[in-house]
Design a protein around this motif. Structure first.
Motif, PDB file in Angstrom:
ATOM      1  N   VAL A 130      -2.283   8.889  -0.543  1.00  0.00           N
ATOM      2  CA  VAL A 130      -0.938   9.463  -0.506  1.00  0.00           C
ATOM      3  C   VAL A 130      -0.759  10.303  -1.771  1.00  0.00           C
ATOM      4  N   LEU A 131      -0.007  11.379  -1.661  1.00  0.00           N
ATOM      5  CA  LEU A 131       0.220  12.284  -2.793  1.00  0.00           C
ATOM      6  C   LEU A 131       1.630  12.059  -3.331  1.00  0.00           C
ATOM      7  N   PRO A 132       1.789  11.161  -4.309  1.00  0.00           N
ATOM      8  CA  PRO A 132       3.129  10.799  -4.799  1.00  0.00           C
ATOM      9  C   PRO A 132       3.888  12.001  -5.353  1.00  0.00           C
ATOM     10  N   GLY A 133       5.199  12.015  -5.085  1.00  0.00           N
ATOM     11  CA  GLY A 133       6.057  13.057  -5.619  1.00  0.00           C
ATOM     12  C   GLY A 133       5.961  14.388  -4.908  1.00  0.00           C
ATOM     13  N   SER A 134       5.279  14.436  -3.764  1.00  0.00           N
ATOM     14  CA  SER A 134       5.094  15.710  -3.066  1.00  0.00           C
ATOM     15  C   SER A 134       6.189  16.010  -2.047  1.00  0.00           C
ATOM     16  N   ALA A 135       7.094  15.070  -1.814  1.00  0.00           N
ATOM     17  CA  ALA A 135       8.157  15.274  -0.822  1.00  0.00           C
ATOM     18  C   ALA A 135       9.227  16.219  -1.344  1.00  0.00           C
ATOM     19  N   ASP A 136       9.907  16.873  -0.425  1.00  0.00           N
ATOM     20  CA  ASP A 136      11.060  17.701  -0.772  1.00  0.00           C
ATOM     21  C   ASP A 136      12.141  16.791  -1.354  1.00  0.00           C
ATOM     22  N   PRO A 137      12.626  17.054  -2.576  1.00  0.00           N
ATOM     23  CA  PRO A 137      13.664  16.201  -3.172  1.00  0.00           C
ATOM     24  C   PRO A 137      14.912  16.073  -2.310  1.00  0.00           C
ATOM     25  N   GLU A 138      15.182  17.090  -1.480  1.00  0.00           N
ATOM     26  CA  GLU A 138      16.379  17.054  -0.636  1.00  0.00           C
ATOM     27  C   GLU A 138      16.294  15.985   0.438  1.00  0.00           C
ATOM     28  N   LEU A 139      15.083  15.498   0.706  1.00  0.00           N
ATOM     29  CA  LEU A 139      14.936  14.450   1.722  1.00  0.00           C
ATOM     30  C   LEU A 139      15.403  13.097   1.198  1.00  0.00           C
ATOM     31  N   GLY A 140      15.348  12.910  -0.120  1.00  0.00           N
ATOM     32  CA  GLY A 140      15.805  11.654  -0.715  1.00  0.00           C
ATOM     33  C   GLY A 140      14.914  10.476  -0.416  1.00  0.00           C
ATOM     34  N   LEU A 141      13.613  10.705  -0.331  1.00  0.00           N
ATOM     35  CA  LEU A 141      12.675   9.633  -0.009  1.00  0.00           C
ATOM     36  C   LEU A 141      11.535   9.639  -1.011  1.00  0.00           C
ATOM     37  N   ALA A 142      11.308   8.521  -1.667  1.00  0.00           N
ATOM     38  CA  ALA A 142      10.156   8.335  -2.541  1.00  0.00           C
ATOM     39  C   ALA A 142       9.131   7.506  -1.781  1.00  0.00           C
ATOM     40  N   GLY A 143       7.976   8.082  -1.514  1.00  0.00           N
ATOM     41  CA  GLY A 143       6.979   7.425  -0.692  1.00  0.00           C
ATOM     42  C   GLY A 143       6.817   8.157   0.630  1.00  0.00           C
ATOM     43  N   ARG A 144       6.048   7.562   1.522  1.00  0.00           N
ATOM     44  CA  ARG A 144       5.772   8.180   2.825  1.00  0.00           C
ATOM     45  C   ARG A 144       6.159   7.221   3.938  1.00  0.00           C
ATOM     46  N   LEU A 145       6.838   7.743   4.931  1.00  0.00           N
ATOM     47  CA  LEU A 145       7.102   7.025   6.172  1.00  0.00           C
ATOM     48  C   LEU A 145       6.298   7.675   7.282  1.00  0.00           C
ATOM     49  N   ASN A 146       5.692   6.853   8.111  1.00  0.00           N
ATOM     50  CA  ASN A 146       4.960   7.335   9.278  1.00  0.00           C
ATOM     51  C   ASN A 146       5.448   6.569  10.499  1.00  0.00           C
ATOM     52  N   ILE A 147       5.882   7.290  11.501  1.00  0.00           N
ATOM     53  CA  ILE A 147       6.319   6.695  12.760  1.00  0.00           C
ATOM     54  C   ILE A 147       5.274   7.017  13.809  1.00  0.00           C
ATOM     55  N   THR A 148       4.666   5.981  14.405  1.00  0.00           N
ATOM     56  CA  THR A 148       3.728   6.220  15.497  1.00  0.00           C
ATOM     57  C   THR A 148       4.296   5.626  16.778  1.00  0.00           C
ATOM     58  N   LEU A 149       4.258   6.425  17.818  1.00  0.00           N
ATOM     59  CA  LEU A 149       4.747   6.025  19.135  1.00  0.00           C
ATOM     60  C   LEU A 149       3.559   5.821  20.060  1.00  0.00           C
ATOM     61  N   ARG A 150       3.627   4.760  20.861  1.00  0.00           N
ATOM     62  CA  ARG A 150       2.552   4.443  21.798  1.00  0.00           C
ATOM     63  C   ARG A 150       3.146   3.953  23.120  1.00  0.00           C
ATOM     64  N   VAL A 151       2.334   3.985  24.151  1.00  0.00           N
ATOM     65  CA  VAL A 151       2.663   3.396  25.450  1.00  0.00           C
ATOM     66  C   VAL A 151       1.884   2.094  25.559  1.00  0.00           C
ATOM     67  N   SER A 152       2.594   0.969  25.697  1.00  0.00           N
ATOM     68  CA  SER A 152       1.902  -0.323  25.680  1.00  0.00           C
ATOM     69  C   SER A 152       1.056  -0.559  26.919  1.00  0.00           C
ATOM     70  N   GLY A 153       1.569  -0.154  28.094  1.00  0.00           N
ATOM     71  CA  GLY A 153       0.916  -0.490  29.341  1.00  0.00           C
ATOM     72  C   GLY A 153       1.065  -1.947  29.700  1.00  0.00           C
ATOM     73  N   LEU A 154       1.949  -2.649  28.971  1.00  0.00           N
ATOM     74  CA  LEU A 154       2.164  -4.086  29.189  1.00  0.00           C
ATOM     75  C   LEU A 154       3.378  -4.310  30.074  1.00  0.00           C
ATOM     76  N   PRO A 155       3.489  -5.470  30.734  1.00  0.00           N
ATOM     77  CA  PRO A 155       4.661  -5.762  31.550  1.00  0.00           C
ATOM     78  C   PRO A 155       5.940  -5.644  30.741  1.00  0.00           C
ATOM     79  N   SER A 156       6.998  -5.201  31.377  1.00  0.00           N
ATOM     80  CA  SER A 156       8.254  -5.006  30.660  1.00  0.00           C
ATOM     81  C   SER A 156       8.814  -6.304  30.112  1.00  0.00           C
ATOM     82  N   ARG A 157       8.466  -7.430  30.718  1.00  0.00           N
ATOM     83  CA  ARG A 157       8.872  -8.732  30.220  1.00  0.00           C
ATOM     84  C   ARG A 157       7.635  -9.560  29.920  1.00  0.00           C
ATOM     85  N   SER A 158       7.552 -10.051  28.658  1.00  0.00           N
ATOM     86  CA  SER A 158       6.383 -10.857  28.274  1.00  0.00           C
ATOM     87  C   SER A 158       6.771 -11.813  27.184  1.00  0.00           C
TER      88      SER A 158
END
Length: 210
Positions: A182-210
């Protein structure tokens, strides 16, 4: 100077598409606020006793190495997967792969501080091989995207910055990938975030109730 140099869309491998600056600053801010509202970030303990350096919260299904559950570590129900995040995932797959047929029901939200890393791994705990959608917020990182055989070469190091979209599916769905730096301090200051957030979306393929 970087803002003056365009970063073009790139197909890093068959089915693996990087779209820089996909989210504008307003969309990034809204996602950061959503991430701050989701409670229960924790460092995952691996079966070998190691502890991951990233902190994670799950939506829809709770990830344990190497399975999914509807309950979290303390027995409480997993946070729900919001419909608006599914809409964002469909938009991402449409823009990357030209298809709007995508119904994600899992989000893994990872927070990286300056020292956090992610080792090379495959996303293979899902019963579905629909694409994985990855959204980056905050500090930039080196994203290492490899092959489907092992953790070694060949791989490609991609510069992922805040607002970038990375989608991998098809031939590359089970490619090994990780974040060595990770490249610390590289974010736009206007975002107001120190560090990195990563959101990954997936399709489980699992039953809706488990």
């Amino acid at each position: 100077m970087d803002a003056l140099i365009p970063r073009p869309r790139a197909e890093v491998a068959p089915g693996a598409v990087h779209i820089p600056d996909w989210l504008d600053l307003g969309e990034q801010r809204r996602l950061v606020e959503a991430c701050r509202g989701w409670r229960g970030y924790r460092q995952t303990r691996l079966p070998n006793g190691g502890v991951m350096s990233v902190r994670t919260v799950c939506l829809g299904w709770h990830w344990y190495p190497y399975r999914y559950s509807r309950v979290t570590d303390d027995g409480s129900p997993v946070l729900p997967f919001p419909s608006w995040l599914g809409d964002l995932g469909r938009r991402a797959v449409r823009d990357a792969h030209g298809s709007a047929s995508y119904e994600p029901d899992i989000a893994l939200v990872n927070f990286y501080d300056a020292a956090a890393k992610m080792g090379m791994h495959q996303d293979k705990d899902e019963a579905s091989l629909e694409p994985v959608v990855s959204l980056s917020l905050g500090d930039a990182c080196v994203f290492r995207f490899g092959n489907t055989s092992d953790r070694g070469r060949p791989y490609t190091d991609v510069d992922l910055r805040s607002g970038d979209l990375f989608v991998f599916g098809g031939e590359s769905r089970l490619a090994f990938h990780g974040v060595p730096k990770v490249l610390p301090g590289s974010a736009d200051p206007e975002l107001g975030l120190a560090g990195r957030l990563n959101i990954t979306l997936r399709v489980s393929g699992l039953p809706s109730r488990s």
